[in-house]
Design an enzyme around this catalytic site. Structure first.
Site, short mmCIF file in Angstrom:
data_model
loop_
_atom_site.label_atom_id
_atom_site.label_comp_id
_atom_site.label_asym_id
_atom_site.label_seq_id
_atom_site.Cartn_x
_atom_site.Cartn_y
_atom_site.Cartn_z
N LYS A 168 61.78 -55.95 44.25
CA LYS A 168 61.32 -56.05 45.63
C LYS A 168 61.74 -54.82 46.40
O LYS A 168 62.69 -54.09 46.05
CB LYS A 168 61.86 -57.32 46.30
N PRO A 226 67.12 -50.93 37.54
CA PRO A 226 68.50 -50.44 37.59
C PRO A 226 69.42 -51.36 38.37
O PRO A 226 69.02 -51.96 39.37
CB PRO A 226 68.35 -49.08 38.29
N GLY A 261 70.67 -51.16 42.60
CA GLY A 261 69.57 -50.36 43.15
C GLY A 261 69.00 -50.88 44.45
O GLY A 261 68.16 -50.21 45.06
N GLY A 275 66.79 -55.92 43.87
CA GLY A 275 66.85 -57.34 43.55
C GLY A 275 66.77 -57.70 42.09
O GLY A 275 66.38 -58.82 41.75
N GLY A 276 67.16 -56.79 41.19
CA GLY A 276 66.98 -57.05 39.77
C GLY A 276 67.66 -58.30 39.27
O GLY A 276 67.03 -59.14 38.61
N GLY A 277 68.96 -58.47 39.55
CA GLY A 277 69.67 -59.65 39.10
C GLY A 277 69.16 -60.92 39.75
O GLY A 277 69.02 -61.96 39.09
N SER A 278 68.85 -60.85 41.03
CA SER A 278 68.32 -62.01 41.74
C SER A 278 66.95 -62.41 41.20
O SER A 278 66.65 -63.60 41.05
CB SER A 278 68.22 -61.71 43.24
N SER A 279 66.13 -61.42 40.91
CA SER A 279 64.81 -61.71 40.38
C SER A 279 64.91 -62.33 38.99
O SER A 279 64.17 -63.27 38.66
CB SER A 279 63.98 -60.43 40.32
N ASP A 281 69.25 -63.04 47.79
CA ASP A 281 67.90 -62.54 47.52
C ASP A 281 67.12 -63.45 46.57
O ASP A 281 65.91 -63.25 46.40
CB ASP A 281 67.97 -61.14 46.91
#
Length: 284
Positions: free
Chosen positions: A10, A93, A96, A99-103, A135
C-alpha cells in the site's frame, strides 16, 4: 500447495499525525491505496496444532511472524483444530512503509478463512486484524480508503485515480516505533477533510523527522524531485518514497535510471484488493 494468494503493498497518499492517545498510540488521518506490487503466500494443510512458516522476512523467527500469529488468532477465535504450513515468497522490503508484514497477515486471515470454511465476515476479520497491527484492517477492508484513529476507522475512496508511480527504496530500514517516539515529532497537526485532500493537501507529517534521521531517504526524495517529478513523498514512516509518473512508460524510464544500491519499481495504484471477494461483505 494451494493456489497463490497475493499480499499487495500500500501507499499512504497522505498521512497526518493529529494527536496522541492516553495509551501512547497516535491519532492519524491518512489515505490508503494499494499498488500492484505484492508478496505471494501459499498454504498447505498440516496436522492440528502445527503452524509453520517458510520463506518470509529474513531474520524474523516463526513465532514473531505476523502470518503465524494471524493463523493462531483464527484458530483461537474459531475453536477449530487445524494446522497449516505457510510459505511466503517475499518481494516487499521490510521497514519500507508499504505494509508488507501487515498485508501478509491480512492475506493469511482471508485465505484461511476460506480454506478452513470458517465463514467470518469482513467486520469480524478486521476486528481480529487490528490486534495484529494498525495497518492490517485496511488490507481486509479491501478498498482504497480514508483512515482515522490509528488507521482502523475506514471510509472507502473508490474514486481515487489509479495512477502510475515510481516506488523507490533507498536501502535503509526504518523502525516505525523510532519515528513515532521521536521527541522532535510534531503530534498536533490540525485535522483536514477528505475534500481538502482531494484539493491537494497530500503531505506526510512524519517526513521531516524521517529525513533528518535518515540522510539516504532525504537524498532519495531529492533525487525523485530532480527527475522532474512533482511532490515526491514518503509512504508511512518510510523508508520507501514514491512519486506520480506521467504514465507507465515514464515510470519505467525513471526506474531504469535509479542509482545503485537503491531499488525501484514502476507500479500502479489499485483501488480494490485482489482478494476482496474472498469474504462476505458486511460493511457496505
Amino acid at each position: 500447495m494451494s493456489r497463490a494468494y497475493p499480499a499487495p503493498a500500500k501507499l499512504n497518499l497522505m498521512l497526518r499525525v493529529v494527536g496522541r492517545r492516553a495509551d501512547g498510540y497516535h491519532e492519524l488521518q491518512t489515505v490508503f491505496q494499494f499498488i500492484d506490487l505484492h508478496d505471494t503466500l501459499y498454504f498447505e494443510s498440516l496436522p492440528p496444532g502445527s503452524i509453520h512458516r517458510t520463506g518470509g522476512p529474513a531474520g524474523v523467527p516463526e513465532t514473531a511472524d505476523l502470518t503465524v500469529r494471524a493463523a493462531q488468532k483464527l484458530l483461537a477465535e474459531s475453536n477449530i483444530r487445524e494446522g497449516v504450513h505457510i510459505h511466503i515468497d517475499k518481494q516487499l522490503p521490510m521497514g519500507g512503509g508499504i505494509g508488507g508484514g501487515s498485508s501478509d497477515a491480512a492475506t493469511t486471515l482471508l485465505a484461511l478463512n476460506q480454506l478452513w470454511n470458517l465463514g467470518f465476515t469482513r467486520t469480524e476479520l478486521m476486528a481480529m486484524g487490528v490486534s495484529l497491527g494498525a495497518d492490517v484492517p485496511v488490507f481486509l477492508f479491501g478498498q482504497s480508503a480514508w483512515g482515522e484513529g490509528i488507521g482502523e476507522r475506514l471510509v472507502a475512496m473508490p474514486e481515487l485515480p489509479e495512477a502510475h508511480y515510481i516506488l523507490l527504496h533507498p536501502g535503509v530500514s526504518v523502525a516505525t516505533r523510532e519515528i513515532f517516539t521521536a521527541p522532535e515529532l510534531t503530534r498536533q497537526h490540525a485535522p483536514i477533510t477528505i475534500s481538502a485532500f482531494l484539493d491537494g493537501v497530500t503531505e506526510n507529517t512524519l517526513e521531516a523527522t524521517v529525513r533528518r534521521r535518515y540522510p539516504e531517504i532525504d537524498r532519495a526524495l531529492y533525487w525523485l524531485q530532480a527527475q522532474g517529478l512533482r511532490h515526491p513523498r514518503l509512504t508511512g514512516s518510510g523508508a520507501c518514497c514514491f512519486a506520480k509518473a506521467k504514465d507507465a512508460q515514464n515510470a519505467q524510464q525513471i526506474v531504469a535510471t535509479v542509482p545503485k544500491p537503491w531499488r525501484a519499481w514502476a507500479v500502479r495504484g489499485c483501488n480494490r484488493h485482489p482478494l476482496h471477494d474472498l469474504v462476505r461483505d458486511a460493511l457496505f
